[in-house]
Design an enzyme around this catalytic site. Structure first.
Site, PDB file in Angstrom:
ATOM      1  N   HIS A 189      33.984  36.299  54.437  1.00  0.00           N
ATOM      2  CA  HIS A 189      33.767  34.803  54.186  1.00  0.00           C
ATOM      3  C   HIS A 189      32.097  33.760  54.122  1.00  0.00           C
ATOM      4  CE1 HIS A 189      38.322  34.786  53.852  1.00  0.00           C
ATOM      5  NE2 HIS A 189      38.043  34.142  52.815  1.00  0.00           N
ATOM      6  N   ARG A 297      39.235  26.379  49.745  1.00  0.00           N
ATOM      7  CA  ARG A 297      39.779  26.604  50.734  1.00  0.00           C
ATOM      8  C   ARG A 297      39.455  25.715  51.912  1.00  0.00           C
ATOM      9  NH1 ARG A 297      36.353  31.159  48.392  1.00  0.00           N
ATOM     10  NH2 ARG A 297      37.568  32.580  48.077  1.00  0.00           N
ATOM     11  N   ARG A 333      44.759  25.082  48.913  1.00  0.00           N
ATOM     12  CA  ARG A 333      45.741  25.291  49.772  1.00  0.00           C
ATOM     13  C   ARG A 333      45.313  25.395  50.801  1.00  0.00           C
ATOM     14  NH1 ARG A 333      42.371  31.178  50.120  1.00  0.00           N
ATOM     15  NH2 ARG A 333      41.439  30.770  51.821  1.00  0.00           N
ATOM     16  N   ASN A 455      40.395  39.506  46.764  1.00  0.00           N
ATOM     17  CA  ASN A 455      40.307  39.859  47.979  1.00  0.00           C
ATOM     18  C   ASN A 455      41.179  40.481  48.699  1.00  0.00           C
ATOM     19  OD1 ASN A 455      37.979  38.459  46.396  1.00  0.00           O
ATOM     20  ND2 ASN A 455      38.034  36.464  48.038  1.00  0.00           N
ATOM     21  N   CYS A 503      42.093  33.915  41.118  1.00  0.00           N
ATOM     22  CA  CYS A 503      41.021  33.090  42.261  1.00  0.00           C
ATOM     23  C   CYS A 503      39.834  34.164  42.802  1.00  0.00           C
ATOM     24  CB  CYS A 503      41.624  32.370  42.892  1.00  0.00           C
ATOM     25  SG  CYS A 503      42.459  32.862  44.197  1.00  0.00           S
TER      26      CYS A 503
HETATM   27  C1  PEP Z   1      41.342  36.242  48.089  1.00  0.00           C
HETATM   28  O1  PEP Z   1      42.126  36.511  49.030  1.00  0.00           O
HETATM   29  O2  PEP Z   1      41.040  36.650  47.067  1.00  0.00           O
HETATM   30  C2  PEP Z   1      40.873  34.452  48.499  1.00  0.00           C
HETATM   31  C3  PEP Z   1      40.752  34.038  47.224  1.00  0.00           C
HETATM   32  O3  PEP Z   1      41.463  34.406  49.288  1.00  0.00           O
HETATM   33  P1  PEP Z   1      40.539  34.752  50.861  1.00  0.00           P
HETATM   34  O4  PEP Z   1      39.064  35.204  49.655  1.00  0.00           O
HETATM   35  O5  PEP Z   1      39.866  32.656  50.755  1.00  0.00           O
HETATM   36  O6  PEP Z   1      41.184  35.622  51.952  1.00  0.00           O
HETATM   37 MG    MG Z   2      42.934  35.470  51.093  1.00  0.00          MG
END
Ligand code: PEP
Ligand code: MG
Length: 584
Positions: A189, A297, A333, A455, A503
């Protein structure tokens, strides 16, 4: 020259600022009876410093947000004067001959466990205060440095062993020319945030340096290629300065596309929305032509502070974002804490596998009080725009139903209180766990939309920790397993008539664009910097070619073959910026 992992595009040239390593180790030695008085003096000095610091923070906060928020620090000061807390610490030093640091840590653990067991919100809040103030006292006893910026506050290239999202939030991003981390990988992140802020970043440098980088060393990084050079020659500095200028010019050229609709040459359009984590990032997204926000987020609202944000604080932010979007969709979210996103003031249990642990919707369903506060804030913001709710890390229909029950409770409370909100606020889910893919048809009947979080989906499907740079070469978005998962989700959503978007970070990889178009996905949610390159590719792409390409991809047996097809597709179309031949 060192080759590491490129995590956020762009070139940075500047002096390094090396952040001290501030993981605290507690001294193990016992104290001599003769030194007891000295140990008490150390404890009192630590308390005095903590109080001075708290008073300073109190004054600063009072000026910025007002006295109600600042009063949290009164509670912290009271703890440092509380005879029960102090007696506990002094008792451990006096009877067990433990050093002050260990005594403080044991006292914190003792009270926090005790208060946490009580089924009383007020006492639980007190446990948080004790932890926070206790950690501050520990920091002073150990002489551990705070995250402090260089004195002269000139822009710098930040060099750090590992960077957590809350640390990045805490630093002033406008002063950070670039970031180098020893460990970590591009889907962490902090890397996602660096991309959002447009800060070049290189990760995974550990073991590659002949000498450690020192504060003040001149360095160059290229976040696109992962290159790092310490103490470059003047020739290299001028070459990279030139390259940097060219990249900035290309970027400005791209900005001319901000208001152009994202449509393929044969008329298929795709909504390019933004991933944001703050109001500030929204500005960048909008100037890059984002159409709505596909992923807000919210966990970052919970960071770099001393306690959970109140309903009012959250509402103010959600409403401001909704209003700025002027009717475009805003998907908020709910809290996705855990994994690599931790809160200083709320210690989550130590876990062997935090990404598989107590996080995201699991945390919200356990702490329904906090969850409901967030849902109420989102619902209140729904009065000011097209606001929708998204639950993270869903693995079952039960979780969706349980979350929706809390949502319904929040709605009836607001209705009873006469507060305006949209009764038909949509609630959708992230598809980011293989279980959710397998039951996508069932989930599609329960929710208003899907958003694929690649992700996490990639890390869980391929069993590759997204934070582990040692296996980052195995983190393979073009793996045939991932393609099949994406197809299952897209088909389930289509057959139930609900929208599906993507996303995760892979949505920003221009080479992956034919996959989305081929699958009939209608929306991508991207970090601000990725929106225009993706749009530029779209304008030069034919959807019919994408569908054919996707069929070929589904015949591939290895990730290498899929990737090669994806890269060739645009290489043939000569899509590099400034050298563009529209694909016929
Ligand atoms: C993901 O997991 O692709 C996502 C968009 O959420 P995060 O990256 O915040 O876990
Ligand atoms: Mg995620």
């Amino acid at each position: 020259m060192i080759q590491a992992l490129g995590a956020s595009q762009g070139i940075a040239i500047g002096k390094a600022f090396v952040l001290p390593h501030w993981e605290w180790e507690l001294p193990e030695q016992k104290i001599d009876v003769a030194d007891l008085a000295k140990e008490f003096d150390r404890l009192y000095e630590g308390i005095r410093r903590s109080k001075t610091e708290i008073n300073r923070m109190r004054t600063e906060l009072d000026e910025v947000v007002g006295s109600e928020e600042a009063s949290i620090f009164d509670a912290h000061l009271a703890i440092l004067e509380d005879p029960v807390f102090m007696n506990e610490i002094q008792g451990i030093i006096q009877r067990q001959y433990k050093v002050a640091e260990v005594a403080v840590k044991e006292a914190i653990d003792h009270f926090v466990t005790m208060f946490d067991l009580l089924d009383d919100e007020y006492m639980k809040e007190r446990a948080l205060d004790i932890k926070d103030v206790g950690n501050r006292l520990l920091k002073h006893l150990l002489g551990a440095p705070d995250i402090a910026l260089p004195e002269d506050t000139q822009p710098f290239v930040l060099v750090v062993r590992e960077l957590s999202p809350s640390q990045l939030v805490h630093l002033k991003p406008e002063l950070v020319l670039g970031i180098v981390t020893m460990v970590g990988s591009p889907t962490s992140h902090s890397a996602i945030m660096a991309r959002a802020f447009g800060i070049p970043m290189v990760m995974g440098v550990e073991g590659k340096l002949e000498q450690p980088i020192g504060t003040g060393d001149l360095i160059i990084i290229d976040g696109g290629t992962g290159m790092l050079q310490v103490d470059p020659t003047s020739d290299m500095v001028s070459r990279y300065t030139e390259l940097r200028k060219r990249q900035i010019a290309d970027r400005e050229q791209l900005l001319t596309l901000a208001q152009v609709p994202a449509v393929t040459q044969d008329g298929v359009s795709l909504t390019l929305a933004a991933n944001i984590s703050s109001l500030k990032e929204l500005e960048a997204a909008l100037s890059n032509g984002a159409v709505g926000v596909g992923l807000f987020r919210t966990e970052f609202l919970y960071m770099d502070r001393v306690r959970f944000p109140s309903e009012e604080e959250q509402f103010e932010v959600y409403r401001a974002v909704a209003q700025k979007l002027k009717g475009e969709t805003l998907i908020i979210r709910t809290l996705d804490i855990g994994g690599d996103k931790q809160l200083d003031y709320h210690e989550l249990p130590e876990e062997e596998n935090p990404f598989l642990g107590f996080r995201a919707i699991r945390f919200s369903l356990e702490r329904k009080d906090l969850f409901k506060t967030q849902l109420r804030a989102i619902l209140r913001a729904s009065h000011f725009g097209d606001v929708q709710i998204m639950y993270p890390l869903i693995t079952s229909v039960d979780e969706v139903r349980e979350a929706n029950e809390v949502l319904e409770e929040a709605k009836s409370e607001l209705a009873q209180e006469g507060i305006s909100f949209r009764q038909d606020t949509k609630a959708g889910i992230m598809i980011e766990v293989p279980a959710a893919v397998a039951i996508a048809d069932l989930l599609a009947e329960e929710v208003a939309f899907f958003s694929i979080g690649t992700n996490d989906l990639i890390q869980f499907t391929l069993a590759v920790d997204r934070m582990n740079e040692q296996i980052s070469h195995m983190y393979e978005p073009y793996h045939p397993a991932i393609l099949r998962m994406l197809r299952t989700v897209a088909n389930s959503a289509k057959s139930r008539g609900i929208p599906v978007s993507v996303c995760g970070e892979i949505a920003g990889d221009v080479n992956a664009l034919p996959i989305w178009i081929g699958l009939g996905i209608e929306e991508l949610s991207l970090s601000a910097q990725a929106i225009l390159p993706v749009k530029q590719s779209m304008l030069r792409t034919r959807a019919s070619d994408c569908r054919k390409l996707l069929e070929d991809m589904f015949r591939c047996k290895t990730a290498g073959e899929v990737r090669a097809l994806a890269t060739q597709f645009y290489a043939e179309a000569a899509l590099s910026p400034g050298n563009v031949q529209p694909r016929k």
